[in-house]
Scaffold this motif. Sequence first.
Motif, mmCIF file in Angstrom:
data_model
loop_
_atom_site.group_PDB
_atom_site.id
_atom_site.type_symbol
_atom_site.label_atom_id
_atom_site.label_comp_id
_atom_site.label_asym_id
_atom_site.label_seq_id
_atom_site.Cartn_x
_atom_site.Cartn_y
_atom_site.Cartn_z
ATOM 1 N N TYR A 25 1.036 -1.132 -0.210
ATOM 2 C CA TYR A 25 -0.202 -0.135 -0.049
ATOM 3 C C TYR A 25 0.961 1.137 0.574
ATOM 4 C CZ TYR A 25 -3.781 3.063 1.490
ATOM 5 O OH TYR A 25 -4.908 3.920 1.200
ATOM 6 N N LYS A 29 -2.570 4.017 -2.775
ATOM 7 C CA LYS A 29 -3.145 2.354 -3.188
ATOM 8 C C LYS A 29 -2.325 1.169 -3.323
ATOM 9 C CE LYS A 29 -3.823 6.227 -7.855
ATOM 10 N NZ LYS A 29 -2.315 6.371 -9.022
ATOM 11 N N TYR A 31 -1.161 -2.274 -4.165
ATOM 12 C CA TYR A 31 -0.755 -3.128 -5.513
ATOM 13 C C TYR A 31 -0.823 -4.865 -4.967
ATOM 14 C CZ TYR A 31 0.557 1.296 -6.867
ATOM 15 O OH TYR A 31 0.844 3.051 -7.586
ATOM 16 N N THR A 33 1.045 -8.687 -6.183
ATOM 17 C CA THR A 33 1.859 -9.492 -7.157
ATOM 18 C C THR A 33 0.275 -10.031 -7.800
ATOM 19 O OG1 THR A 33 2.552 -11.066 -5.510
ATOM 20 C CG2 THR A 33 3.830 -9.159 -6.713
ATOM 21 N N LEU A 49 2.633 -7.301 -11.670
ATOM 22 C CA LEU A 49 1.897 -6.044 -10.910
ATOM 23 C C LEU A 49 0.912 -5.729 -11.151
ATOM 24 C CD1 LEU A 49 3.252 -4.844 -7.853
ATOM 25 C CD2 LEU A 49 4.253 -3.492 -9.258
ATOM 26 N N VAL A 50 -0.256 -5.488 -10.173
ATOM 27 C CA VAL A 50 -1.377 -4.822 -10.128
ATOM 28 C C VAL A 50 -1.611 -4.081 -9.879
ATOM 29 C CG1 VAL A 50 -2.414 -7.126 -11.630
ATOM 30 C CG2 VAL A 50 -2.864 -6.759 -9.495
ATOM 31 N N GLN A 51 -2.648 -2.949 -10.243
ATOM 32 C CA GLN A 51 -2.908 -2.151 -9.382
ATOM 33 C C GLN A 51 -4.128 -2.608 -8.366
ATOM 34 O OE1 GLN A 51 -2.441 2.131 -9.704
ATOM 35 N NE2 GLN A 51 -4.646 2.548 -8.766
#
Length: 58
Positions: A25, A29, A31, A33, A49-51
């Motif tokens: 965090y 935001k 994030y 994996t 890696l995604v938000q």
Amino acid sequence: MGRLTRIEHGRVTHAAVTMPTGVEYAGGKLYATSWSIAGFFGLKDAGRLVQVNPHAFR
């Protein structure tokens, strides 16, 4: 196959993230994996890696 769990004020919600193994965090935001262990299934270079959008938690 996989999810993140949020517990806020006693309410439990989940966001779908495939094969998550790490979260961060930062800057307001979240994030995570995804596809982290895909290599064990022969899916080379699938990790990401995604938000995670706050609205993803249901």
